[in-house]
Design a protein around this motif. Structure first.
Motif, PDB file in Angstrom:
ATOM      1  N   LYS A 127     -66.584  20.976  12.610  1.00 21.33           N
ATOM      2  CA  LYS A 127     -66.018  22.293  12.880  1.00 21.33           C
ATOM      3  C   LYS A 127     -67.082  23.201  13.484  1.00 21.33           C
ATOM      4  CE  LYS A 127     -63.256  25.991  10.840  1.00 21.33           C
ATOM      5  NZ  LYS A 127     -64.024  27.048  11.517  1.00 21.33           N
ATOM      6  N   GLY A 128     -68.290  23.139  12.902  1.00 24.95           N
ATOM      7  CA  GLY A 128     -69.382  23.955  13.421  1.00 24.95           C
ATOM      8  C   GLY A 128     -69.641  23.683  14.894  1.00 24.95           C
ATOM      9  N   ILE A 129     -69.698  22.393  15.250  1.00 25.38           N
ATOM     10  CA  ILE A 129     -70.005  22.033  16.635  1.00 25.38           C
ATOM     11  C   ILE A 129     -68.866  22.461  17.571  1.00 25.38           C
ATOM     12  CG2 ILE A 129     -70.269  20.046  18.172  1.00 25.38           C
ATOM     13  CD1 ILE A 129     -72.056  18.776  16.080  1.00 25.38           C
ATOM     14  N   CYS A 130     -67.610  22.222  17.161  1.00 24.45           N
ATOM     15  CA  CYS A 130     -66.471  22.595  18.004  1.00 24.45           C
ATOM     16  C   CYS A 130     -66.414  24.112  18.189  1.00 24.45           C
ATOM     17  CB  CYS A 130     -65.153  22.102  17.403  1.00 24.45           C
ATOM     18  SG  CYS A 130     -64.890  20.358  17.674  1.00 24.45           S
ATOM     19  N   ASP A 131     -66.611  24.845  17.092  1.00 26.93           N
ATOM     20  CA  ASP A 131     -66.585  26.306  17.183  1.00 26.93           C
ATOM     21  C   ASP A 131     -67.643  26.799  18.156  1.00 26.93           C
ATOM     22  OD1 ASP A 131     -64.552  26.354  15.424  1.00 26.93           O
ATOM     23  OD2 ASP A 131     -65.688  27.151  13.711  1.00 26.93           O
ATOM     24  N   THR A 132     -68.850  26.244  18.017  1.00 28.49           N
ATOM     25  CA  THR A 132     -69.935  26.666  18.898  1.00 28.49           C
ATOM     26  C   THR A 132     -69.597  26.382  20.353  1.00 28.49           C
ATOM     27  OG1 THR A 132     -71.438  26.055  17.131  1.00 28.49           O
ATOM     28  CG2 THR A 132     -72.412  26.483  19.276  1.00 28.49           C
ATOM     29  N   LEU A 133     -69.175  25.139  20.613  1.00 28.02           N
ATOM     30  CA  LEU A 133     -68.905  24.719  21.991  1.00 28.02           C
ATOM     31  C   LEU A 133     -67.790  25.566  22.600  1.00 28.02           C
ATOM     32  CD1 LEU A 133     -69.282  22.732  24.338  1.00 28.02           C
ATOM     33  CD2 LEU A 133     -67.629  21.238  23.236  1.00 28.02           C
ATOM     34  N   ALA A 144     -64.765  25.132  34.024  1.00 26.21           N
ATOM     35  CA  ALA A 144     -63.579  24.760  33.268  1.00 26.21           C
ATOM     36  C   ALA A 144     -63.970  23.765  32.184  1.00 26.21           C
ATOM     37  CB  ALA A 144     -62.540  24.153  34.198  1.00 26.21           C
ATOM     38  N   LEU A 145     -63.055  23.527  31.247  1.00 24.69           N
ATOM     39  CA  LEU A 145     -63.362  22.611  30.156  1.00 24.69           C
ATOM     40  C   LEU A 145     -62.117  21.815  29.793  1.00 24.69           C
ATOM     41  CD1 LEU A 145     -65.715  22.894  27.389  1.00 24.69           C
ATOM     42  CD2 LEU A 145     -63.418  22.894  26.520  1.00 24.69           C
ATOM     43  N   LEU A 146     -62.305  20.519  29.684  1.00 29.79           N
ATOM     44  CA  LEU A 146     -61.210  19.644  29.288  1.00 29.79           C
ATOM     45  C   LEU A 146     -61.681  18.886  28.058  1.00 29.79           C
ATOM     46  CD1 LEU A 146     -58.406  18.575  30.138  1.00 29.79           C
ATOM     47  CD2 LEU A 146     -59.561  16.943  31.618  1.00 29.79           C
ATOM     48  N   ILE A 147     -61.019  19.140  26.926  1.00 31.65           N
ATOM     49  CA  ILE A 147     -61.512  18.556  25.692  1.00 31.65           C
ATOM     50  C   ILE A 147     -60.451  17.656  25.078  1.00 31.65           C
ATOM     51  CG2 ILE A 147     -60.865  20.667  24.388  1.00 31.65           C
ATOM     52  CD1 ILE A 147     -63.236  20.035  22.506  1.00 31.65           C
ATOM     53  N   ALA A 148     -60.863  16.415  24.760  1.00 30.47           N
ATOM     54  CA  ALA A 148     -59.966  15.490  24.075  1.00 30.47           C
ATOM     55  C   ALA A 148     -60.302  15.531  22.601  1.00 30.47           C
ATOM     56  CB  ALA A 148     -60.155  14.078  24.618  1.00 30.47           C
ATOM     57  N   GLU A 149     -59.290  15.681  21.764  1.00 27.88           N
ATOM     58  CA  GLU A 149     -59.566  15.772  20.335  1.00 27.88           C
ATOM     59  C   GLU A 149     -58.357  15.292  19.546  1.00 27.88           C
ATOM     60  OE1 GLU A 149     -62.484  16.655  18.409  1.00 27.88           O
ATOM     61  OE2 GLU A 149     -61.005  15.769  17.082  1.00 27.88           O
ATOM     62  N   GLN A 150     -58.650  14.576  18.483  1.00 30.60           N
ATOM     63  CA  GLN A 150     -57.584  14.047  17.656  1.00 30.60           C
ATOM     64  C   GLN A 150     -57.145  15.079  16.629  1.00 30.60           C
ATOM     65  OE1 GLN A 150     -56.917  10.082  15.048  1.00 30.60           O
ATOM     66  NE2 GLN A 150     -58.927  10.421  15.889  1.00 30.60           N
ATOM     67  N   ASN A 151     -58.102  15.888  16.207  1.00 25.54           N
ATOM     68  CA  ASN A 151     -57.868  16.820  15.124  1.00 25.54           C
ATOM     69  C   ASN A 151     -57.500  18.200  15.675  1.00 25.54           C
ATOM     70  OD1 ASN A 151     -57.935  18.427  12.883  1.00 25.54           O
ATOM     71  ND2 ASN A 151     -59.870  17.604  12.098  1.00 25.54           N
ATOM     72  N   ARG A 152     -56.193  18.492  15.670  1.00 21.75           N
ATOM     73  CA  ARG A 152     -55.694  19.729  16.248  1.00 21.75           C
ATOM     74  C   ARG A 152     -56.383  20.971  15.674  1.00 21.75           C
ATOM     75  NH1 ARG A 152     -51.009  21.462  18.223  1.00 21.75           N
ATOM     76  NH2 ARG A 152     -50.166  19.374  18.128  1.00 21.75           N
ATOM     77  N   ALA A 153     -56.617  20.949  14.372  1.00 23.56           N
ATOM     78  CA  ALA A 153     -57.147  22.146  13.709  1.00 23.56           C
ATOM     79  C   ALA A 153     -58.492  22.574  14.289  1.00 23.56           C
ATOM     80  CB  ALA A 153     -57.284  21.881  12.215  1.00 23.56           C
ATOM     81  N   LEU A 154     -59.238  21.605  14.844  1.00 25.56           N
ATOM     82  CA  LEU A 154     -60.575  21.925  15.339  1.00 25.56           C
ATOM     83  C   LEU A 154     -60.546  22.740  16.624  1.00 25.56           C
ATOM     84  CD1 LEU A 154     -62.496  18.602  14.710  1.00 25.56           C
ATOM     85  CD2 LEU A 154     -62.876  20.796  13.595  1.00 25.56           C
ATOM     86  N   ILE A 155     -59.462  22.615  17.404  1.00 25.84           N
ATOM     87  CA  ILE A 155     -59.461  23.317  18.693  1.00 25.84           C
ATOM     88  C   ILE A 155     -58.356  24.359  18.791  1.00 25.84           C
ATOM     89  CG2 ILE A 155     -60.566  21.442  19.956  1.00 25.84           C
ATOM     90  CD1 ILE A 155     -57.866  20.609  21.012  1.00 25.84           C
ATOM     91  N   ASP A 156     -57.430  24.341  17.843  1.00 30.15           N
ATOM     92  CA  ASP A 156     -56.311  25.285  17.880  1.00 30.15           C
ATOM     93  C   ASP A 156     -56.815  26.722  17.965  1.00 30.15           C
ATOM     94  OD1 ASP A 156     -53.732  24.663  18.171  1.00 30.15           O
ATOM     95  OD2 ASP A 156     -53.210  24.640  16.036  1.00 30.15           O
ATOM     96  N   GLY A 157     -56.208  27.468  18.872  1.00 30.91           N
ATOM     97  CA  GLY A 157     -56.554  28.877  18.982  1.00 30.91           C
ATOM     98  C   GLY A 157     -57.800  29.143  19.803  1.00 30.91           C
ATOM     99  N   LYS A 158     -58.570  28.093  20.153  1.00 33.75           N
ATOM    100  CA  LYS A 158     -59.804  28.313  20.912  1.00 33.75           C
ATOM    101  C   LYS A 158     -59.682  27.813  22.342  1.00 33.75           C
ATOM    102  CE  LYS A 158     -61.954  27.366  16.608  1.00 33.75           C
ATOM    103  NZ  LYS A 158     -62.082  26.085  15.948  1.00 33.75           N
ATOM    104  N   ILE A 159     -58.486  27.322  22.698  1.00 39.60           N
ATOM    105  CA  ILE A 159     -58.290  26.829  24.063  1.00 39.60           C
ATOM    106  C   ILE A 159     -57.120  27.569  24.698  1.00 39.60           C
ATOM    107  CG2 ILE A 159     -59.274  24.533  23.750  1.00 39.60           C
ATOM    108  CD1 ILE A 159     -56.493  23.556  23.061  1.00 39.60           C
TER     109      ILE A 159
END
Lengths: 225, 291
Positions: A174-180, A189-204
């Motif tokens: 979470k720390g790393i995703c939040d920072t990034l 631009a940024l294209l991020i693949a992630e399995q865990n929705r909670a880690l990127i929700d609201g930040k993209i």
């Protein structure tokens, strides 16, 4: 306005295996797009296909309107397509400093590597403390920081991030995703693949769902069947 | 005993050079260069031509060998690496191709220079000989150690501090990682093979001033270099230098107490024993990194 990245009818795979079945995707300048989906459905293959790390591909990939479908991996890095890959692909025998500097290898970035390194160490202070340490002796979380930090060493037009949480504990992931995702990417631009929705929700800016090698709009539900 | 030490240091320098050449190519590009022997002889002939036609100044002759060695490295890049890179059966094909080139090279030397031995005038006569205890240290040995030290220092600085050097080091660690940061393996290959050739070229001149130069004179150093590179753990540069010292010491002791005909036997026993205990060579001990 031309999109930072435009993918049309992309099919790709390995040997006889076809993984992607016609992907269409457009990412605008400065836009952050998340690709959600379970393991084995083609997220990684899509990112690897963009940087020419798959066995074969068909279709069209454009970078700011220019055709890059057949460009090689190293040429794409020089044109500002930066992948932060799964498994990190770091240089285990080299120091953190050398690994970061390698991220500034493309001609223009090399001269500014010192200020970029300071910038990366500001983002991940842990790397700053370990500049002289050999990367092979870092923990998993530190290595992920180093891999992302290496990607940030050049000003890319698009950053491709492949599952930054993989193999990490929930806290550090979470720390790393939040920072990034909290970074100002200076128009990249940024294209991020992630399995865990909670880690990127609201930040993209928006999310898409990869399922069985095809992209679909995200329904907002979690991954299970 | 001082005799053994002096011989050891002298041989360490030369074996380290050849092994570094082999090991760097292996770790950077992933193939074993079996034309190392032909490059060695080529560089020796090149330096001999420089010495007889241009100048017998020590710096000029040594540079001649280094430059011809580097050029032959670039030739291997053009004729072996670039055409075969990424092709199926890469390991076998590069072995075959470099072995074939080595025969071509040897025959070109035979055709051009004949089977007669060529000899350099002493290169390091300006250095005074001196004694350590009972042992007389000849100028050639002192010169060998100094020249090797200088070349290794220059190349280490290049590899450690330059941008291309970082590219070379990155390639030895991860081909994919290197591509992802924009390192072009095909152009960096010229640097890798050029530097490998430079090491081999210097070794050729340094040994050439002690022995003779003839078309086959590279094979024995290549075998020693392979032994050292394997013992050090293929791909490890530090391992190569340490292994060079071990092999040189084994050879010096054998020469002193058993005689020259036992040298290869001792070396092969040494490598067999080390590889049985440590299959990855000395590098396995040096690397404390996680997989």
């Amino acid at each position: 306005m031309s999109a930072a990245l435009e993918i049309r009818g992309l099919e790709a795979g390995y040997g006889p295996l076809s993984v992607l079945h016609g992907i269409d995707l457009s990412v605008a300048d400065g836009e952050r797009v998340g690709i959600l989906g379970l393991n084995g459905h083609g997220k990684t293959t899509m990112l690897r296909a963009i940087v020419d790390l798959v066995d074969w591909k068909r279709g069209e990939i454009l970078l700011n309107g220019e055709d890059i479908t057949h460009a090689t991996t190293h040429a794409l890095a020089r044109r500002g397509v930066v992948l932060m890959p799964q498994g990190d692909a770091l240089f285990p025998g080299l120091t953190v400093k050398d690994n970061l500097d390698a991220g500034a290898y493309p001609g223009g970035s090399w001269k500014r590597r010192k200020e970029r390194r300071d910038y990366v160490c500001e983002i991940f202070p842990r790397l700053g403390e370990r500049l002289g340490q050999v990367v092979g002796t870092l923990s998993g979380g530190e290595r992920r920081m180093c891999s992302i930090g290496r990607g940030l060493m050049s000003e890319a037009r698009i950053y491709l991030v492949d599952e930054p949480s993989l193999g990490l504990g929930p806290g550090i992931a979470k720390g790393i995703c939040d920072t990034l995702l909290g970074l100002d990417l200076q128009g990249g631009a940024l294209l991020i693949a992630e399995q865990n929705r909670a880690l990127i929700d609201g930040k993209i800016d928006r999310a898409l769902r990869m399922h069985g090698g095809e992209l679909a709009p995200d329904t907002g539900e979690d991954g299970g069947h | 005993m001082t005799g053994v030490i002096v011989t050891t240091i002298n041989l360490t320098a030369i074996y380290a050079l050849v092994a570094l050449g082999i090991s760097l190519t292996w770790s950077g590009l992933g193939f074993l260069n079996l034309s190392t022997g032909a490059m060695y002889a080529g560089a020796a002939y090149g330096a001999w031509l420089v010495a007889t036609n241009i100048s017998s100044n020590v710096v000029v002759v040594l540079l001649g060998g280094v430059i011809v060695g580097a050029a032959l490295g670039a030739l291997i890049c053009l004729t072996v690496f670039l055409p075969l890179d990424g092709k199926p059966n890469w390991e076998l094909r590069t072995l075959t191709a470099t072995l074939a080139l080595s025969f071509v090279g040897t025959n070109i030397y035979l055709w051009q220079f004949g089977p007669q031995f060529k000899q350099f005038d002493p290169l390091f006569d300006f250095i005074r000989e001196f004694r350590i205890g009972e042992t007389l240290v000849q100028p050639s040995k002192t010169g060998t150690v100094i020249a090797t030290g200088i070349l290794i220092a220059i190349i280490l600085a290049f590899i450690s501090y330059s941008r291309i050097g970082l590219g070379v080091r990155a390639l030895t660690q991860s081909v994919e990682g290197a591509a992802l940061v924009g390192i072009n393996r095909r152009t960096t290959a010229f640097a890798i093979l050029g530097v490998s050739g430079a090491f081999i070229g210097l070794a050729a001149v340094l040994l050439g001033q002690i022995y003779f130069v003839e078309p086959n004179s590279g094979y024995s150093p290549m075998i020693k270099g392979l032994i050292v590179a394997l013992l050090g753990g293929l791909g490890s540069l530090r391992g190569a230098v340490i292994a060079a010292f071990l092999v040189a010491f084994a050879e010096a002791v054998t020469l002193q107490y058993l005689g020259g005909s036992w040298v290869l036997i001792t070396l092969f026993v040494l490598i067999a024993v080390v590889l049985i205990i440590r299959p990855r060579g000395i590098a396995g001990v040096l690397e404390g990194t996680r997989a």
